[in-house]
Design an enzyme around this catalytic site. Structure first.
Site, PDB file in Angstrom:
ATOM      1  CB  SER A 129      -0.953   0.000   1.193  1.00 18.79           C
ATOM      2  OG  SER A 129      -2.058  -0.835   0.944  1.00 18.79           O
ATOM      3  CE  LYS A 132      -4.419   1.876  -0.857  1.00 19.85           C
ATOM      4  NZ  LYS A 132      -3.742   0.588  -0.672  1.00 19.85           N
ATOM      5  CB  SER A 189      -4.758   1.197   3.450  1.00 21.47           C
ATOM      6  OG  SER A 189      -3.667   0.952   2.609  1.00 21.47           O
ATOM      7  CE  LYS A 302      -1.650   3.949   2.660  1.00 15.74           C
ATOM      8  NZ  LYS A 302      -1.625   2.875   3.684  1.00 15.74           N
TER       9      LYS A 302
END
Length: 366
Positions: A129, A132, A189, A302
């Protein structure tokens, strides 16, 4: 004589018919309209290739094959940060094998992009993730207004639900804004949010991934390739620790992106199917407060996880002196290993003596 007489009579007859046709008003109108259309056509194509330079279009009558890089961004979009960044490795770069619990990691000083230390820094990773980060970069630079509505469909949400992937919790058929989708993608997420963003910005996830790859190349991430916007495992969705560090540094120069990655919590406005709105909470700030290291504030980041990658985290911190740092780790055996790693790395490189005059830094709640 007979032939000549017949020919003259034919010629006279054609002229006569032409005059009769021209005497009809509708014929004159249609003829004039045709001439005007032809004139407009000729004027349009004679001006092609000579567009205003500020429009960012390619000039077709240039003598060279060079394509202009000039791009116009709508006033609703944050302008891109300066492109092409390279990491700087020095003889002083530390081996952090005995410091980092995760399988691999890198620490970068943002001001000069110097790599301060790392562990297993080379080689391909599956960014999970953390992908992202680039999704957000492309989205906020797209020019799509943040209040643009989008309805999440059953077809978008259900495949991720069945696969056990992370989703935002937005009800199928409900309508939220582009900003809501961005917060849902970063904080929760949510894979449903990233697909919605891709469709809203580029029409499809495939087309959006092409934009991600173009942007990665533009800012100097030469060892990166994206095949989706969510970070779900795909052998063609890969990067490196260094490239991920570059992406986060770039993202934090953008005011909108920085606000997204710095938020701890966000609640949407009321929606057609949820009068209370949806609340999203940061997967990173659910594990870390940001003030664990003396003289340092971890302001943004993140998280990510794949069975092929382990637990990972890209984070951004600022010392009391204003120096910024980025830490990226992958391959954590537990969700806490990346947290401990970034704490220890910032304590090693960014920690400054705490003073009473140091400004208090609070996290944005979106």
């Amino acid at each position: 004589m007979q032939k000549n007489t017949i020919r003259r009579r034919k010629k006279r007859s054609l002229v006569w018919h032409a005059k009769r046709l021209w005497s009809i008003p509708i014929i004159r109108i249609l003829t004039a309209a045709s001439l005007l259309a032809l004139l407009a056509y000729l004027m349009f194509f004679s001006g092609c290739g000579k567009q205003d330079e500020a429009s960012g279009t390619v000039s077709e009558d240039n003598s060279s094959d060079v394509v202009s890089d000039t791009v116009s961004y709508p006033e609703t979009s944050d302008a891109p940060a300066s492109a092409v960044v390279s990491l700087v490795f020095t003889d002083a770069t530390d081996d952090l094998t005995d410091v980092i619990r995760s399988d691999a990691g890198i620490a970068v000083r943002v001001s000069d992009m110097t790599v301060l230390g790392g562990k297993n820094m080379t080689g391909r990773i599956y960014p999970a993730s953390m992908t992202k980060i680039m999704t957000v970069i492309v989205a906020v630079e797209s020019g799509v207004p943040l209040d643009t509505p989008f309805t999440l469909t059953y077809d978008i949400i259900n495949p991720y639900y069945l696969a056990g992937s992370t989703i935002t919790g937005i009800t199928a058929g409900d309508t939220v804004t582009f900003a809501d989708l961005l917060y849902g993608a970063v904080l929760e997420s949510g894979c449903d949010a990233t697909e919605a963003i891709a469709i809203l910005v580029a029409g499809s996830e495939e087309a959006f991934a092409e934009r991600m790859n173009a942007k990665a190349k533009e800012i100097g991430c030469t060892e990166t390739h994206f095949s989706n916007a969510s970070g779900m495992y795909d052998s063609e969705n890969y990067s490196t620790l260094g490239d991920m560090a570059i992406m986060l540094c770039y993202a934090m120069k953008n005011e909108t992106a920085a606000a997204l990655f710095s938020a701890a919590e966000y609640t949407t406005a009321a929606t057609p199917k949820n009068s209370a709105g949806y609340t999203f909470r940061s997967t990173m700030f659910g594990r870390i407060n940001g003030d664990e290291v003396t003289g340092v504030t971890i302001t943004a980041g993140k998280t990510g996880y794949l069975s092929e990658t382990g637990h990972c985290l890209a984070s951004y911190a600022v010392s009391n002196t204003g120096e910024a740092y980025v830490c990226v780790t992958v391959g954590g055996a537990t969700r806490w290993h990346p947290v401990y790693d970034c704490r220890d790395i910032y304590g090693r490189y960014a920690s400054e003596p705490d003073t009473s005059s140091a400004p208090e830094v609070s996290l944005s709640d979106g």
